[in-house]
Design a protein around this motif. Structure first.
Motif, mmCIF file in Angstrom:
data_model
loop_
_atom_site.group_PDB
_atom_site.id
_atom_site.type_symbol
_atom_site.label_atom_id
_atom_site.label_comp_id
_atom_site.label_asym_id
_atom_site.label_seq_id
_atom_site.Cartn_x
_atom_site.Cartn_y
_atom_site.Cartn_z
ATOM 1 N N ARG A 14 0.830 -1.200 0.000
ATOM 2 C CA ARG A 14 0.000 0.000 0.000
ATOM 3 C C ARG A 14 0.869 1.256 0.000
ATOM 4 N N SER A 17 2.226 1.951 -3.370
ATOM 5 C CA SER A 17 1.195 2.504 -4.258
ATOM 6 C C SER A 17 0.969 3.983 -3.978
ATOM 7 N N ILE A 18 1.170 4.411 -2.729
ATOM 8 C CA ILE A 18 1.057 5.831 -2.389
ATOM 9 C C ILE A 18 2.125 6.636 -3.120
ATOM 10 N N THR A 20 3.374 6.265 -5.937
ATOM 11 C CA THR A 20 3.121 6.421 -7.371
ATOM 12 C C THR A 20 1.766 7.060 -7.665
ATOM 13 N N MET A 21 1.087 7.544 -6.631
ATOM 14 C CA MET A 21 -0.189 8.222 -6.851
ATOM 15 C C MET A 21 0.042 9.528 -7.606
ATOM 16 N N PRO A 22 -0.864 9.919 -8.500
ATOM 17 C CA PRO A 22 -0.712 11.194 -9.194
ATOM 18 C C PRO A 22 -0.560 12.380 -8.244
ATOM 19 N N TYR A 203 -4.205 6.503 1.971
ATOM 20 C CA TYR A 203 -4.228 6.427 0.509
ATOM 21 C C TYR A 203 -5.458 7.136 -0.039
ATOM 22 N N HIS A 204 -6.615 6.829 0.521
ATOM 23 C CA HIS A 204 -7.863 7.396 0.008
ATOM 24 C C HIS A 204 -7.971 8.893 0.278
ATOM 25 N N TRP A 206 -5.494 11.096 0.039
ATOM 26 C CA TRP A 206 -4.792 11.744 -1.073
ATOM 27 C C TRP A 206 -5.522 11.526 -2.397
ATOM 28 N N GLU A 207 -6.048 10.346 -2.593
ATOM 29 C CA GLU A 207 -6.792 10.061 -3.819
ATOM 30 C C GLU A 207 -7.999 10.985 -3.944
ATOM 31 N N TYR A 210 -6.971 14.459 -5.033
ATOM 32 C CA TYR A 210 -6.653 14.554 -6.459
ATOM 33 C C TYR A 210 -7.923 14.553 -7.311
ATOM 34 N N GLU A 211 -8.911 13.790 -6.872
ATOM 35 C CA GLU A 211 -10.159 13.689 -7.624
ATOM 36 C C GLU A 211 -11.178 14.738 -7.200
#
Length: 216
Positions: A14, A17-18, A20-22, A203-204, A206-207, A210-211
């Protein structure tokens, strides 16, 4: 193996994956659109207020006075020192108010506060650790691997890549390892579960920024 090492191994994928997050990649090189950073800072400012309350609950319930003092200081830092950073960013990036708490932030802070208040205090300590540790690791990664001139987000990077922040994070890890060693296997497993859940929520968070994810 220490509890913290076992717990981190469970979230290593996890964490990768953080990185490489946009949101993180564009923050690192300074290309993150301002409106996404504004959204993030407003939500993070709201988050820190409630994170500070969760830390205060843990401080009140800690078994050792030294741990009480440590989590009281963490709470003070979350509410005062880091919010000062946000206030300066509000000015720099044209934000005038925090606005409404959006879904990812709402979910995260309610998980932390309910865990800190209702679960064994050891589990509460584990639940707040990812916010310290992941931010530190991300800050270190950016400082070590990505160099961008005139990055408008450099102040944020410097805060979480600092030695002062590292000391606070390391102390929190040491506390969690000590209390994990002195508790039962069942509570240690609950500590790990809370650590994993909070890492997923990082993670969510930051996601969602971005969204620009908001309530429908």
């Amino acid at each position: 193996m220490k509890w913290s090492e076992t717990a981190w191994n469970r979230i290593e994928e996890r964490y990768q994956s953080i990185l490489t997050m946009p949101f993180i990649l564009k923050l690192s090189d300074g290309s993150l659109p301002i409106e996404k950073f504004q959204f993030y800072m407003a939500q993070d400012s709201l988050y820190l207020e409630h994170f500070g309350r969760a830390l205060s609950l843990i401080a009140a319930r800690a078994h050792h006075i030294g741990d009480t003092l440590a989590y009281m200081r963490y709470a003070e830092t979350a509410i005062l020192v880091e919010n000062a950073l946000h206030e300066s960013y509000f000015e720099d990036f044209g934000l005038t108010e925090k606005g409404k708490m959006q879904p990812a932030c709402h979910h995260y802070v309610h998980f932390l506060k309910s865990t800190a208040a209702l679960d064994p205090v050891e589990v509460g300590m584990a639940s707040v650790l990812p916010c310290f540790w992941i931010y530190k690791k991300v800050g270190d990664h950016i400082c070590s691997h990505i160099q961008a001139e005139n990055n408008p987000y450099q102040k944020w990077i410097d805060t979480y890549g600092s030695e002062e922040f590292a000391e606070a994070v390391n102390k929190a890890i040491v506390i969690c390892d000590r209390i994990a060693e002195g508790t039962t296997p069942a509570i240690r497993e609950k500590m790990t579960e809370a650590f994993i859940t909070a890492s997923i929520m990082e993670y969510h968070f930051w996601e969602a920024a971005y969204e620009l994810r908001k309530w429908i």
